[in-house]
Design a protein around this motif. Structure first.
Motif, PDB file in Angstrom:
ATOM      1  N   CYS A 104       0.855  -1.181   0.000  1.00  0.00           N
ATOM      2  CA  CYS A 104       0.000   0.000   0.000  1.00  0.00           C
ATOM      3  C   CYS A 104       0.895   1.236   0.000  1.00  0.00           C
ATOM      4  CB  CYS A 104      -0.898  -0.037   1.244  1.00  0.00           C
ATOM      5  SG  CYS A 104      -1.956   1.396   1.382  1.00  0.00           S
ATOM      6  N   LYS A 134       0.614   9.491   0.519  1.00  0.00           N
ATOM      7  CA  LYS A 134      -0.541   8.679   0.894  1.00  0.00           C
ATOM      8  C   LYS A 134      -1.742   9.513   1.332  1.00  0.00           C
ATOM      9  CE  LYS A 134      -0.988   5.017   0.978  1.00  0.00           C
ATOM     10  NZ  LYS A 134      -1.475   4.226  -0.177  1.00  0.00           N
ATOM     11  N   HIS A 276      -8.404  -2.905  -2.374  1.00  0.00           N
ATOM     12  CA  HIS A 276      -9.258  -1.845  -1.827  1.00  0.00           C
ATOM     13  C   HIS A 276     -10.729  -2.170  -2.071  1.00  0.00           C
ATOM     14  CE1 HIS A 276      -5.338   0.139  -2.080  1.00  0.00           C
ATOM     15  NE2 HIS A 276      -5.747   0.762  -0.998  1.00  0.00           N
ATOM     16  N   GLU A 302      -2.500  -5.450  -3.399  1.00  0.00           N
ATOM     17  CA  GLU A 302      -1.430  -5.140  -2.457  1.00  0.00           C
ATOM     18  C   GLU A 302      -0.721  -6.395  -1.935  1.00  0.00           C
ATOM     19  OE1 GLU A 302      -2.983  -0.769  -1.065  1.00  0.00           O
ATOM     20  OE2 GLU A 302      -3.520  -2.452   0.223  1.00  0.00           O
ATOM     21  N   ASP A 313      -2.946  -0.733   5.448  1.00  0.00           N
ATOM     22  CA  ASP A 313      -3.681  -1.762   4.699  1.00  0.00           C
ATOM     23  C   ASP A 313      -3.125  -3.187   4.762  1.00  0.00           C
ATOM     24  OD1 ASP A 313      -5.599   0.061   4.058  1.00  0.00           O
ATOM     25  OD2 ASP A 313      -4.984   0.340   1.973  1.00  0.00           O
ATOM     26  N   GLN A 316      -5.550  -6.191   3.898  1.00  0.00           N
ATOM     27  CA  GLN A 316      -5.919  -6.464   2.504  1.00  0.00           C
ATOM     28  C   GLN A 316      -4.685  -6.729   1.647  1.00  0.00           C
ATOM     29  OE1 GLN A 316      -7.978  -2.716   1.789  1.00  0.00           O
ATOM     30  NE2 GLN A 316      -6.283  -1.980   0.558  1.00  0.00           N
TER      31      GLN A 316
HETATM   32 MN    MN Z   1      -3.913   0.711   0.325  1.00  0.00          MN
END
Ligand code: MN
Ligand code: PEP
Length: 346
Positions: A104, A134, A276, A302, A313, A316
């Motif tokens: 990420c 970010k 995402h 990711e 993140d 995920q």
């Molecule tokens: Mn992310």
């Protein structure tokens, strides 16, 4: 455009409207119903002011049927857009789908990023992703390494030959990010940052536009239109999930139907982000496969060398071992799709 005549319109009125349209370069098709007559007029509506037709006697309504996203529309081009990168990598049309993977955020452990990049290269991926700038919901969360992160991406790209995709959040950062990135990503939160879209229209590098969490497909295509209208035709769309009613099991709802819809109405490439789009690492494989079968031109997801300790993140992100298995399964599917017969019109 469609001209709907009044229920009681006379023959003379219908004729007058038809002649008016033909005089302005339209081809017409008369549809006489029991009650109404509808005139379908095909031509360039810029040659005529629709209000001048509405005011002709016997006209009830005038409807414009051209999509508002003129340049992004399938009607604007006879072929799908295929964007070419160095090393012969292509995205769009009937080109083989690409895989874009990485953490990420780019973090301070360069060796971790390199491990991911090496595995990505070994598994046949084409792009290394990672955010150096970010967008974070909370100001207390990790905001990215900025230029240092871009340098890490460039270094890992040099070592592996992978292309780089990374996010741009501000118009002021475009020149800097353009030096390092092969694709500049516009994050979901910035899909309607029109100043950013306009500025990205002025560059030549490909832009990957992510769908806003609450954006309709029309709004998504109109956001792409802003970039194209301002001069940059190299736009890649990215479906990354939208907000819906169920947040118990997923972070977002991945809109798989958006893929064939976009392929039907636009010539632009569409990539899908199942990380995402779901927020759960176990859903990356099934949803990535669904996206490929639905016609995605690529997947972005990711991968982290140590997901449990990722700065953002982790839930995920796949570990490198998990990634190898998932990439195998994607590659198997990609190898099986009959690209020559995958018709973007269906
Ligand atoms: Mn992310
Ligand atoms: C990302 O891809 O790094 C990202 C922040 O995604 P999104 O904009 O879709 O939330």
């Amino acid at each position: 455009m469609i001209v709907v005549m009044e229920p009681g319109a006379s023959e003379a009125q219908i004729e007058r409207v038809s002649e008016y349209l033909v005089k302005h370069g339209f081809k017409i098709n008369l549809n006489r119903g029991d009650v109404l007559t509808v005139i379908a007029a095909i031509g360039d509506k810029r040659l005529i002011n629709p209000h001048s037709i509405s005011s002709l006697e016997g006209v009830h309504d005038v409807k414009l049927i051209q999509e508002p996203y003129k340049m992004a529309s399938k009607n604007a081009k006879d072929k799908d857009t295929i964007i070419e990168f160095k090393n012969g990598v292509k995205i769009g049309g009937d080109a083989k789908p690409v895989l874009m993977v990485g953490p990420c955020s780019v973090e301070k452990d360069y060796e971790g990023l390199l491990k991911v990049a090496i595995a990505a290269k070994e598994m046949g991926c084409q792009f290394l992703r990672g955010g150096a700038f970010k967008p974070r919901t909370s100001p207390y969360d990790f905001q990215g390494l900025e230029e240092k992160g871009l340098q890490y991406l460039a270094k890992a790209s040099k070592e592996t030959g992978l292309l780089v995709v990374t996010e741009v959040m501000d118009t002021l950062d475009i020149p800097l990010i353009s030096k390092y990135a092969d694709i500049l990503q516009v994050g979901a939160r910035n899909m309607q940052n029109f100043k950013l879209l306009k500025a990205l229209g002025k560059i030549k590098k490909p832009v990957m536009l992510k769908r806003g969490p609450a954006a309709t497909i029309k709004e998504f295509l109109l956001a792409a239109e802003h970039i194209m209208y301002n001069g940059n035709q190299n736009v890649i769309l990215c479906e990354r999930g939208i907000k819906s009613i169920d947040s118990d099991f997923t972070r977002n709802t991945l809109d798989i139907a958006a893929i064939p819809i976009i392929r039907k109405y636009s010539h632009l490439p569409i990539v899908v982000d199942p990380s995402h789009g779901t927020g759960r690492r176990y859903l990356i494989e099934p949803m990535g496969k669904a996206a490929l079968i639905a016609g995605a031109h690529g997947l972005m997801f990711e991968v982290h060398h140590d997901p449990d300790n990722a700065s953002s993140d982790g839930a995920q992100s796949l570990s490198i071992e998990q990634f190898r298995e998932v990439a195998k399964s994607f590659n198997k599917l990609i190898g099986r799709i009959d690209y020559d017969n995958r018709n973007s019109k269906n």
